[in-house]
Design an enzyme around this catalytic site. Structure first.
Site, short mmCIF file in Angstrom:
data_model
loop_
_atom_site.label_atom_id
_atom_site.label_comp_id
_atom_site.label_asym_id
_atom_site.label_seq_id
_atom_site.Cartn_x
_atom_site.Cartn_y
_atom_site.Cartn_z
CG HIS A 126 -5.85 1.92 5.20
ND1 HIS A 126 -5.41 2.89 6.08
CD2 HIS A 126 -4.84 1.04 5.04
CE1 HIS A 126 -4.15 2.59 6.43
NE2 HIS A 126 -3.79 1.48 5.81
CG ASN A 153 -1.71 1.22 1.43
OD1 ASN A 153 -1.79 2.06 0.53
ND2 ASN A 153 -2.33 1.37 2.60
CD1 TRP A 154 3.52 1.01 -2.76
CD2 TRP A 154 3.70 2.20 -4.66
NE1 TRP A 154 4.30 0.30 -3.63
CE2 TRP A 154 4.44 1.01 -4.81
CE3 TRP A 154 3.67 3.11 -5.72
CZ2 TRP A 154 5.14 0.69 -5.97
CZ3 TRP A 154 4.37 2.79 -6.89
CH2 TRP A 154 5.10 1.60 -7.00
CE LYS A 155 -0.05 3.26 4.73
NZ LYS A 155 -0.04 3.38 6.17
CB SER A 201 5.22 -1.59 11.97
OG SER A 201 4.78 -0.28 12.24
N GLY A 216 2.41 2.34 10.72
CA GLY A 216 3.36 3.45 10.56
C GLY A 216 4.07 3.85 11.84
CD GLU A 265 -3.44 -2.57 7.38
OE1 GLU A 265 -2.32 -2.73 6.93
OE2 GLU A 265 -4.16 -1.59 7.10
N GLY A 278 2.87 -1.20 4.24
CA GLY A 278 2.83 0.23 3.90
C GLY A 278 4.22 0.73 3.60
N GLY A 279 4.82 1.42 4.56
CA GLY A 279 6.13 2.06 4.40
C GLY A 279 7.17 1.20 3.69
CD GLU A 310 -2.93 5.55 6.69
OE1 GLU A 310 -2.93 5.57 5.45
OE2 GLU A 310 -2.00 5.04 7.36
P1 PGA Z 1 2.81 0.40 7.57
O1 PGA Z 1 1.34 0.56 6.95
O2 PGA Z 1 3.37 -0.88 7.02
O3 PGA Z 1 3.57 1.60 7.10
O4 PGA Z 1 2.67 0.33 9.05
C1 PGA Z 1 0.49 -0.53 6.77
C2 PGA Z 1 -0.83 -0.09 6.17
O5 PGA Z 1 -1.29 1.00 6.52
O6 PGA Z 1 -1.43 -0.79 5.35
#
Ligand code: PGA
Length: 255
Positions: free
Chosen positions: A94, A9-11, A210, A170, A164, A231-232, A96
């Protein structure tokens, strides 16, 4: 037998040009890894370019969000009809989206319904917040999110669920493999009650929060955990490729 699944997930990161460069960096190596379904979820504006780049590869594409109507006067929104020409998956609910954009369980449910009717496979995200975790409400929260998210929907094995915990996203503070496996087993049981045991056994449930190449093994060594939503670490070609490689190795060995 559930095929392991790793999605990036590149956000809200990478311009279209940067996205193409990042895919070029990982394409060859990632493409060669077998036994894991690999999916990249870039920002909307990169879907067209990347869908062409990935056309003859084993790497799939997903969107990060979608509106629940198919067309009309909804300025700024993106429809499943537009997405399904470009990708197979769509991340829905998600955390967010839930917390920064006030998406409720009802909205997420409408999106899951529309995605499925339009042949897009949802990656439904659920997870508890820190205070809910600390007050022992994890099961109550994920159970509510799954039940509401799948309300009125016929059983489908193409659905993917991502557990999640919000406090792990994050933050560099991942859940423990054991913790994640237990909650994921609980989620599978909720799906079994809601739909049926057979479908629940076939649905892939991922861990997210994470995840890095250093801790992926801790998660996917649990048979309950079918992969990860990253994500990251998915913004680094080497990191993402090595997460997928480790998954192929460990899940391959467990077969
Ligand atoms: P993260 O994000 O790996 O940066 O913690 C995961 C996600 O939000 O899908």
């Amino acid at each position: 037998m559930r095929i392991p699944f790793i999605a990036g997930n590149w956000k809200m990161n990478t311009t279209a040009a940067e996205a193409e460069r990042l895919v070029l960096e990982m394409l060859e190596q990632l493409d060669r890894i077998e036994g894991v379904e690999k999916v990249i979820c870039p920002p909307f504006v990169s879907l067209v370019g990347l869908s062409m780049m990935l056309q003859s590869s084993s790497i799939g594409l997903g969107a990060q969000n979608m509106y629940f109507e198919t067309k009309g006067a909804y300025t700024g929104e993106v429809s499943p009809l537009m997405l399904r020409e470009l990708c197979d998956f769509v991340i829905l609910g998600h955390s967010e989206r839930r917390w920064y954009f006030a998406e409720t369980d009802e909205v997420v449910n409408k999106k899951v319904k529309t995605a499925l009717t339009n042949r897009l496979k949802p990656i439904l995200c659920i997870g508890e917040r820190l205070e809910e975790n600390e007050t022992g409400k994890t099961e109550e929260v994920v159970s509510r999110q799954v039940t509401a998210g799948l309300n009125g929907i016929e059983p489908v094995s193409g659905l993917v669920i991502a557990y999640e915990p919000v406090w792990a996203i994050g933050t560099g503070k991942a859940a423990s493999g054991k913790q994640a496996a237990a909650t994921i087993q609980f989620i599978r049981d909720v799906v079994a009650k809601l739909w049926n045991k057979n479908i629940a056994q076939n649905i892939r449930i991922l861990y997210g929060g994470s995840v890095t190449s250093a801790n992926i093994a801790e998660f996917i060594s649990h048979p309950e955990i079918d992969g990860a939503l990253v994500g990251g670490a998915s913004l680094n070609a080497e990191e993402f490729t090595s997460i997928v490689e480790r998954t192929a190795e460990i899940k391959g060995r467990a077969k």
